[in-house]
Design a protein around this motif. Structure first.
Motif, PDB file in Angstrom:
ATOM      1  N   THR A 279     -38.568 -61.821  39.945  1.00 12.21           N
ATOM      2  CA  THR A 279     -38.105 -62.802  40.935  1.00 12.21           C
ATOM      3  C   THR A 279     -37.091 -63.755  40.315  1.00 12.21           C
ATOM      4  N   LEU A 280     -37.368 -64.204  39.092  1.00 13.15           N
ATOM      5  CA  LEU A 280     -36.446 -65.115  38.417  1.00 13.15           C
ATOM      6  C   LEU A 280     -35.093 -64.457  38.212  1.00 13.15           C
ATOM      7  N   GLN A 281     -35.084 -63.189  37.792  1.00 10.97           N
ATOM      8  CA  GLN A 281     -33.803 -62.521  37.588  1.00 10.97           C
ATOM      9  C   GLN A 281     -33.083 -62.300  38.905  1.00 10.97           C
ATOM     10  N   ARG A 282     -33.825 -61.960  39.954  1.00 15.65           N
ATOM     11  CA  ARG A 282     -33.202 -61.795  41.270  1.00 15.65           C
ATOM     12  C   ARG A 282     -32.563 -63.106  41.729  1.00 15.65           C
ATOM     13  N   GLU A 283     -33.261 -64.215  41.521  1.00 16.17           N
ATOM     14  CA  GLU A 283     -32.704 -65.507  41.904  1.00 16.17           C
ATOM     15  C   GLU A 283     -31.445 -65.826  41.097  1.00 16.17           C
ATOM     16  N   PHE A 284     -31.460 -65.489  39.808  1.00 18.49           N
ATOM     17  CA  PHE A 284     -30.279 -65.749  38.982  1.00 18.49           C
ATOM     18  C   PHE A 284     -29.083 -64.931  39.460  1.00 18.49           C
ATOM     19  N   ILE A 285     -29.270 -63.639  39.685  1.00 23.74           N
ATOM     20  CA  ILE A 285     -28.104 -62.831  40.062  1.00 23.74           C
ATOM     21  C   ILE A 285     -27.600 -63.202  41.454  1.00 23.74           C
ATOM     22  N   GLU A 286     -28.480 -63.663  42.329  1.00 24.39           N
ATOM     23  CA  GLU A 286     -28.018 -64.137  43.632  1.00 24.39           C
ATOM     24  C   GLU A 286     -27.194 -65.415  43.478  1.00 24.39           C
ATOM     25  N   ASP A 287     -27.629 -66.313  42.584  1.00 19.93           N
ATOM     26  CA  ASP A 287     -26.830 -67.503  42.304  1.00 19.93           C
ATOM     27  C   ASP A 287     -25.503 -67.122  41.651  1.00 19.93           C
TER      28      ASP A 287
ATOM     29  N   ALA B 267     -23.200 -65.898  44.372  1.00 15.47           N
ATOM     30  CA  ALA B 267     -22.725 -67.010  45.193  1.00 15.47           C
ATOM     31  C   ALA B 267     -21.681 -67.844  44.456  1.00 15.47           C
ATOM     32  N   ALA B 268     -21.933 -68.109  43.168  1.00 16.75           N
ATOM     33  CA  ALA B 268     -21.000 -68.924  42.387  1.00 16.75           C
ATOM     34  C   ALA B 268     -19.660 -68.217  42.214  1.00 16.75           C
ATOM     35  N   ALA B 269     -19.698 -66.924  41.928  1.00 17.67           N
ATOM     36  CA  ALA B 269     -18.457 -66.171  41.763  1.00 17.67           C
ATOM     37  C   ALA B 269     -17.710 -66.068  43.089  1.00 17.67           C
ATOM     38  N   GLY B 270     -18.445 -65.862  44.176  1.00 21.61           N
ATOM     39  CA  GLY B 270     -17.805 -65.791  45.486  1.00 21.61           C
ATOM     40  C   GLY B 270     -17.137 -67.097  45.865  1.00 21.61           C
TER      41      GLY B 270
ATOM     42  N   ASN C 136     -19.413 -72.940  34.997  1.00 17.94           N
ATOM     43  CA  ASN C 136     -19.773 -74.353  35.110  1.00 17.94           C
ATOM     44  C   ASN C 136     -20.694 -74.631  36.291  1.00 17.94           C
ATOM     45  N   THR C 137     -20.598 -73.816  37.328  1.00 18.92           N
ATOM     46  CA  THR C 137     -21.507 -73.964  38.470  1.00 18.92           C
ATOM     47  C   THR C 137     -22.933 -73.582  38.087  1.00 18.92           C
ATOM     48  N   LEU C 138     -23.090 -72.547  37.289  1.00 23.56           N
ATOM     49  CA  LEU C 138     -24.416 -72.006  36.964  1.00 23.56           C
ATOM     50  C   LEU C 138     -25.107 -72.732  35.812  1.00 23.56           C
ATOM     51  N   THR C 139     -24.344 -73.343  34.937  1.00 23.31           N
ATOM     52  CA  THR C 139     -24.925 -73.894  33.708  1.00 23.31           C
ATOM     53  C   THR C 139     -25.981 -74.977  33.951  1.00 23.31           C
ATOM     54  N   PRO C 140     -25.762 -75.938  34.842  1.00 26.81           N
ATOM     55  CA  PRO C 140     -26.792 -76.979  34.999  1.00 26.81           C
ATOM     56  C   PRO C 140     -28.159 -76.438  35.403  1.00 26.81           C
TER      57      PRO C 140
ATOM     58  N   ASP D 133     -19.510 -63.176  30.389  1.00 26.65           N
ATOM     59  CA  ASP D 133     -19.494 -61.749  30.742  1.00 26.65           C
ATOM     60  C   ASP D 133     -19.979 -61.533  32.170  1.00 26.65           C
ATOM     61  N   GLN D 134     -21.086 -62.209  32.522  1.00 30.93           N
ATOM     62  CA  GLN D 134     -21.662 -62.000  33.853  1.00 30.93           C
ATOM     63  C   GLN D 134     -20.707 -62.485  34.943  1.00 30.93           C
ATOM     64  N   CYS D 135     -20.066 -63.625  34.719  1.00 33.31           N
ATOM     65  CA  CYS D 135     -19.150 -64.148  35.733  1.00 33.31           C
ATOM     66  C   CYS D 135     -17.918 -63.260  35.886  1.00 33.31           C
ATOM     67  N   TYR D 136     -17.369 -62.755  34.773  1.00 29.64           N
ATOM     68  CA  TYR D 136     -16.252 -61.821  34.875  1.00 29.64           C
ATOM     69  C   TYR D 136     -16.673 -60.562  35.650  1.00 29.64           C
ATOM     70  N   THR D 137     -17.835 -60.044  35.314  1.00 31.22           N
ATOM     71  CA  THR D 137     -18.314 -58.825  35.985  1.00 31.22           C
ATOM     72  C   THR D 137     -18.519 -59.048  37.474  1.00 31.22           C
ATOM     73  N   MET D 138     -19.112 -60.184  37.808  1.00 28.74           N
ATOM     74  CA  MET D 138     -19.428 -60.455  39.207  1.00 28.74           C
ATOM     75  C   MET D 138     -18.168 -60.649  40.040  1.00 28.74           C
ATOM     76  N   GLU D 139     -17.197 -61.389  39.519  1.00 27.34           N
ATOM     77  CA  GLU D 139     -15.999 -61.596  40.328  1.00 27.34           C
ATOM     78  C   GLU D 139     -15.224 -60.291  40.505  1.00 27.34           C
ATOM     79  N   GLN D 140     -15.219 -59.451  39.482  1.00 28.98           N
ATOM     80  CA  GLN D 140     -14.559 -58.155  39.625  1.00 28.98           C
ATOM     81  C   GLN D 140     -15.258 -57.300  40.674  1.00 28.98           C
ATOM     82  N   SER D 141     -16.579 -57.301  40.660  1.00 26.89           N
ATOM     83  CA  SER D 141     -17.321 -56.506  41.643  1.00 26.89           C
ATOM     84  C   SER D 141     -17.076 -57.019  43.046  1.00 26.89           C
ATOM     85  N   LEU D 142     -17.074 -58.342  43.235  1.00 22.01           N
ATOM     86  CA  LEU D 142     -16.854 -58.909  44.568  1.00 22.01           C
ATOM     87  C   LEU D 142     -15.453 -58.578  45.080  1.00 22.01           C
TER      88      LEU D 142
END
Length: 309
Positions: free
Chosen positions: A227-235, A238-241, A278-282, A297-306
């Protein structure tokens, strides 16, 4: 300025590992530890890689054969039984999880998904023998009184990566998808299909199990870890979008580079990733171990996928 050092920037020390991500210590004299999962099922780990084995009346079913555990797995099995390995299940084709198969399997029957067979045929690696039994969607491996339910749910991490369910022991093994207490490995664990990766995390969360063996990190997982990982990847999504929608092309770019489309998009993508980080760090900086190591890495990957998927 970013809150987290970007890729390529060397720092004095990474963030401390949260207590929630730590597992039981490994005895340095042994180099591994065994975790009893109940009813003849065991995990063996060096607190970086994990394999699993199941004892039945005639022998042992081994699940994965990581090279880092090659010297430890026989010793771990010998602590429990003198019976031989009769079956080896491949979670998927990657060498870091099955590269010791030839050394450990002997004459064991090897079971894997048909996509894993295809990839191993291409690799032609003698350290990773071809499976004897393959399946497309589901396969029940029943030996004596023990049972493993193997299933395939499409490409996410890589084609052929299967779910391995021990229903009697209420244990599920899925490798390289969920990392209990930790940030996923870089680029969403090198997911070949990012939407498929999201779908598999949600699927794992919906299944009936108590213990998750993830193939990596220092401890087993729980439904709460998924659940924690699902919540993180959803955030993350959203942040990359949000960053993609609010970042303009060309801001801060030298006008002389305006005719260089690669430079224009490099400038844009970097600023999208910066806003995402910067959105996700806090919220997440101190909740997931190694957040600072791989969040760029995760933010680069996510924005490319979106943008592309």
């Amino acid at each position: 300025m970013p809150d987290i050092a970007p890729i390529g920037s060397r720092i004095g020390k990474y963030m401390d590992i949260p207590e929630s991500a730590k597992g039981p210590a490994v005895d340095p004299a042994k180099g591994y530890r065994i975790q009893d999962l109940g009813k003849g099922l065991y995990m063996v780990t060096d607190n970086i890689y994990q394999a699993m084995f199941m004892v039945h009346e005639q022998g042992v079913i081994l699940v994965d054969a990581p090279p880092s555990l090659a010297a430890h797995i026989p010793k771990a099995i010998a602590e429990v039984t003198r019976k031989p390995v009769t079956h080896l299940v491949y979670s998927h084709a990657h060498i870091d999880h099955i590269g010791a198969a030839q050394a450990l399997a002997g004459k064991a029957t090897i079971v894997a998904h048909e996509e894993t067979l295809r990839l191993l045929q291409q690799a032609a690696d003698p350290k990773r023998p071809l499976p004897n039994i393959t399946f497309k969607d589901r396969y029940t491996l029943k030996v004596g009184g023990q049972r493993l339910e193997l299933s395939y749910h499409g490409n996410a991490h890589e084609p052929g990566n299967i779910f391995i369910h021990a229903p009697e022991q209420r244990t599920l093994m899925v490798v390289d998808v969920v990392f209990p207490g930790w940030m996923p490995w870089r680029r969403l664990a090198l997911a070949q299909d990012v939407p498929g990766y999201f779908a598999q995390v949600k699927l794992i969360e919906s299944l009936d199990f108590d213990v998750l063996v993830s193939g990596h990190v220092a401890r087993t997982g729980t439904k709460a870890d998924v659940t924690l990982q699902r919540e993180f990847i959803e955030d993350l999504k959203a942040a990359a979008g949000q960053a993609l929608g609010s970042t303009a092309l060309g801001v801060g770019l030298n006008p002389a580079d305006g005719s260089n489309p690669w430079a224009v998009f490099d400038n844009y993508i970097d600023r999208v990733a910066l806003q995402c980080v910067n959105t996700l760090t806090p919220k997440w900086g101190k909740r997931l171990a190694a957040f600072d190591v791989y969040i760029w890495d995760q933010c680069y990957t996510m924005e490319q996928s979106l943008r592309l998927d």
